[in-house]
Design an enzyme around this catalytic site. Structure first.
Site, PDB file in Angstrom:
ATOM      1  CG  ASP A  47      27.127  31.947  -2.415  1.00  0.00           C
ATOM      2  OD1 ASP A  47      28.252  31.498  -2.508  1.00  0.00           O
ATOM      3  OD2 ASP A  47      26.926  33.136  -2.450  1.00  0.00           O
ATOM      4  CB  THR A 107      24.150  34.969  -3.758  1.00  0.00           C
ATOM      5  OG1 THR A 107      24.928  33.976  -4.063  1.00  0.00           O
ATOM      6  CG2 THR A 107      23.250  34.384  -2.665  1.00  0.00           C
ATOM      7  NE  ARG A 167      29.469  39.843  -2.700  1.00  0.00           N
ATOM      8  CZ  ARG A 167      30.228  40.819  -2.710  1.00  0.00           C
ATOM      9  NH1 ARG A 167      30.383  41.956  -3.091  1.00  0.00           N
ATOM     10  NH2 ARG A 167      31.299  40.401  -1.994  1.00  0.00           N
ATOM     11  CG  ASP A 168      25.298  37.774  -1.296  1.00  0.00           C
ATOM     12  OD1 ASP A 168      25.369  37.870  -2.500  1.00  0.00           O
ATOM     13  OD2 ASP A 168      26.407  37.626  -0.591  1.00  0.00           O
ATOM     14  CD  GLU A 222      30.944  37.318   0.164  1.00  0.00           C
ATOM     15  OE1 GLU A 222      31.477  38.060  -0.928  1.00  0.00           O
ATOM     16  OE2 GLU A 222      31.357  36.199   0.452  1.00  0.00           O
TER      17      GLU A 222
END
Ligand code: FRU
Length: 485
Positions: A47, A107, A167-168, A222
Site C-alpha cells: 500500500d 498503513t 486499520r488504515d 481496508e
C-alpha cells in the site's frame, strides 16, 4: 527459508548484510524490473500510505517488507520528489521498533500541520496465539527529516461491537475540523468505515460508522479515503468479500469508488450513493488519495493484489506502485488520468526517439526501450487492436471498439490472477487512448481517463515494439520512451 513465519517477523536488525547483498543480486538480475515505477530495492511493497507536499517537496510513504517477496514485518518506506515522478529514497522510514507496532507499522496517512508532517498509522500486534490487536498510532516527521513516534496510541481500541480488523486511518480536513476514517469490521463480520473527529484537546471522538449499506462493505474494509470534488463526495476503499453478483469485479478483492451527493460530519451520513470501479485491470489495490490545494485530488495505487503470487517472487521482489494520477468527476463518473508532470519522464534526446511508421498497410512503433508511452486517437465507429509482441505472440493485446464502447485487454501472465479483462467506455464517439508500458507494468487510460485498466504482465522479452491494426482506425499516433532523471 523466508517461507517460515517466525523468520518473516523477526526484527530487521537480525538480517545480515550478506543476506541483503545476496537478495540485491537476485533482484538486480530480474528481467521484469521496471524503469520508471516505484518498486522495492529488495522484497515486497504494497500500500501507498501518505502523499503530501511538505518542506518544498512531495513526500511519499508506502508499505514495505525489504527482506523477501512476502508479507512479513511491515514498515513505511520514505521517498521524495520534486515532480511526483522522479522519486528518491531518503531517511525517515517508519520502522516497527516498539511494543505498539511489534508485528508491523501498517498503513496510515499524514497531514501537514504547523510545519510538521503528522502521521497516523496502524500498530499491528499479535499475541502468542497470533490474535491481532490494532491501535492507531502517531508519528511526526520534523523539518529535520527525523521521525518521532508518539509514546501512546492516538486511538487505543476499536469502538464496542467492532473487531480488531481496525486499520488504515485516512486523515482529512473538512469545514475547519480534522477527521479520520478507519477501515473496520463489525462483530457480525460485516465491513464498515469508522469516522472519528479530532477534539480541541487532541483526543479522537468516535462519531459513527459512515452510513453505507452492508452490501457495499463485504466482510471487512481496508484503506478508506475521502475527497470532496465539485460538491460531491468520493469514497475510495477496498471492501473485501464484496458480493460479485451484487457488484461486478474480477480481482480477488476489489478497490472501488462510492460517489455520494453529500456528507454530514456530525453523523457520518452520506446521501444518494452509487458504486463504481476505479480500474478494470488485473492488479490494483489500496489506492491512497491526497487532497491537495494546487493539484486537486491525487491518487496512487498498489499495482498488486493480496493473496496473489507474482513471477518476480522467484527473483526476490514483488509489487510496484502506479504513477501518480489526478482523480476527477465527469458527469458524476470518477476519472483518473496521469498527473501532467508525467511528461517529465519522456526521453527527448533525438537519438532515443521511437520510430512511428503509419501508412495504409501498417501502423508500427519501433525503437522502444521497454518503457514507453503510446498515445493515439481512435475514430468513432472503429475497431482497433494494439499489439505489444513477445516473439511470435503478444505479451499485451488490447481490443477497442469505439462503436459499442467495449474493450478487452489480454496479457501474458504467470500467476493466479487471470489473463483477460473486459470493460466499457463511452460509445459512439472519438476517444483518446494513452498506453504506458514499463517492462512488466501497463497503465491504460481511455477517453481522458474515463476508463482505466492497469496491471502487470510478464513476457519473455522486453517490450520494444508495438503495432496497431487497422492503421486507418487511428490517427495522431505518438510515442515516447520513458526514463527517470
Ligand atoms: C492492505 C493491507 C492493509 C494493511 C497493510 C499491511 O493491503 O492489508 O489493510 O494496513 O496492507 O501491509
Amino acid at each position: 527459508s523466508i517461507e517460515n513465519m517466525a523468520k518473516r517477523y523477526q526484527p530487521y536488525s537480525t538480517w545480515t548484510p550478506e543476506y541483503v547483498a545476496s537478495l540485491k543480486a537476485e533482484v538486480a538480475a530480474s528481467q521484469w524490473r521496471t524503469k520508471t515505477h516505484i518498486q522495492p530495492d529488495t522484497g515486497l511493497i504494497n500500500d501507498p500510505c501518505s502523499l503530501n507536499f511538505f518542506n518544498g517537496k512531495w513526500h511519499l510513504y508506502y508499505q514495505q517488507f525489504p527482506f523477501g517477496p512476502v508479507h512479513g514485518l511491515k514498515s513505511w518506506a520514505h521517498v521524495v520528489s520534486k515532480d511526483l515522478f522522479n522519486w528518491r529514497r531518503v531517511p525517515g522510514d517508519l520502522l516497527p521498533d516498539n511494543e505498539l507496532d511489534a508485528q508491523g507499522a501498517y498503513t496510515g496517512s499524514a497531514l501537514v500541520t504547523h510545519g510538521t508532517l503528522r502521521i497516523m498509522y496502524t500498530g499491528n500486534v499479535r499475541d502468542e496465539q497470533w490474535h491481532r490487536q490494532s491501535t492507531q498510532l502517531g508519528a511526526v516527521l520534523g523539518a529535520d527529516s527525523r521521525l518521532y513516534k508518539d509514546p501512546k496510541p492516538l486511538i487505543a481500541n476499536p469502538p464496542a461491537g467492532y473487531t480488531q480488523e481496525f486499520r488504515d486511518p485516512f486523515l482529512f480536513n473538512y469545514q475547519d475540523k480534522t477527521y479520520v476514517l478507519i477501515g473496520g469490521q463489525r462483530a457480525d463480520h460485516t465491513g464498515a468505515i469508522l469516522l472519528y473527529e479530532k477534539q480541541p484537546d487532541k483526543t479522537w471522538r468516535f462519531v459513527a460508522p459512515l452510513s453505507i449499506p452492508d452490501e457495499f462493505c463485504g466482510y471487512m474494509v481496508e484503506c478508506p479515503n475521502i475527497a470532496f470534488i465539485n460538491g460531491k463526495v468520493v469514497l475510495v476503499y477496498c471492501p473485501q468479500g464484496l458480493d460479485q453478483d451484487f457488484f461486478e469485479y474480477e480481482n480477488v478483492y476489489p478497490n472501488i469508488a462510492l460517489v455520494a451527493d453529500s456528507f454530514d460530519p456530525e453523523t457520518g451520513t452520506l446521501t444518494h450513493q452509487r458504486l463504481q470501479n476505479i480500474d478494470k485491470g488485473f492488479d490494483f489495490y489500496a489506492t491512497r488519495l491526497a487532497n491537495t490545494e494546487k493539484d486537486g485530488t491525487l491518487a496512487i495505487s498498489w499495482l498488486g493484489l493480496p493473496d496473489t503470487n507474482y513471477p518476480t517472487d522467484a527473483d526476490g521482489w514483488e509489487g510496484v506502485l502506479s504513477y501518480v494520477r489526478q482523480l476527477d468527476l465527469r458527469d458524476g463518473h470518477v476519472c483518473l488520468k496521469p498527473h501532467p508532470n508525467i511528461e517529465q519522464l519522456r526521453e527527448t534526446a533525438t537519438d532515443a526517439l521511437p520510430v512511428v511508421s503509419q501508412n495504409t498497410d501498417q501502423c508500427s512503433v519501433t525503437a522502444l526501450s521497454g518503457a514507453f508511452e503510446l498515445s493515439m486517437t481512435l475514430a468513432a465507429g472503429q475497431k482497433a487492436t494494439v499489439h505489444v509482441p513477445d516473439g511470435d505472440h503478444d505479451q499485451l493485446l488490447i481490443n477497442l471498439d469505439s462503436d459499442s464502447g467495449q474493450g478487452m485487454v489480454q496479457r501474458e501472465n504467470r500467476n493466479n490472477g487471470g489473463s483477460l479483462r473486459q470493460f466499457g467506455f463511452p460509445a459512439g464517439k472519438t476517444v483518446t487512448i494513452r498506453l504506458f508500458v514499463d517492462v512488466s507494468v501497463f497503465e491504460l487510460f481511455i477517453d481522458d481517463g474515463y476508463r482505466v485498466v492497469s496491471g502487470r504482465f510478464f513476457g519473455d522479452t522486453c517490450p520494444t515494439a508495438a503495432r496497431v491494426n487497422p492503421p486507418a482506425a487511428v490517427s495522431n499516433v505518438q510515442a515516447w520512451n520513458l526514463r527517470k532523471d
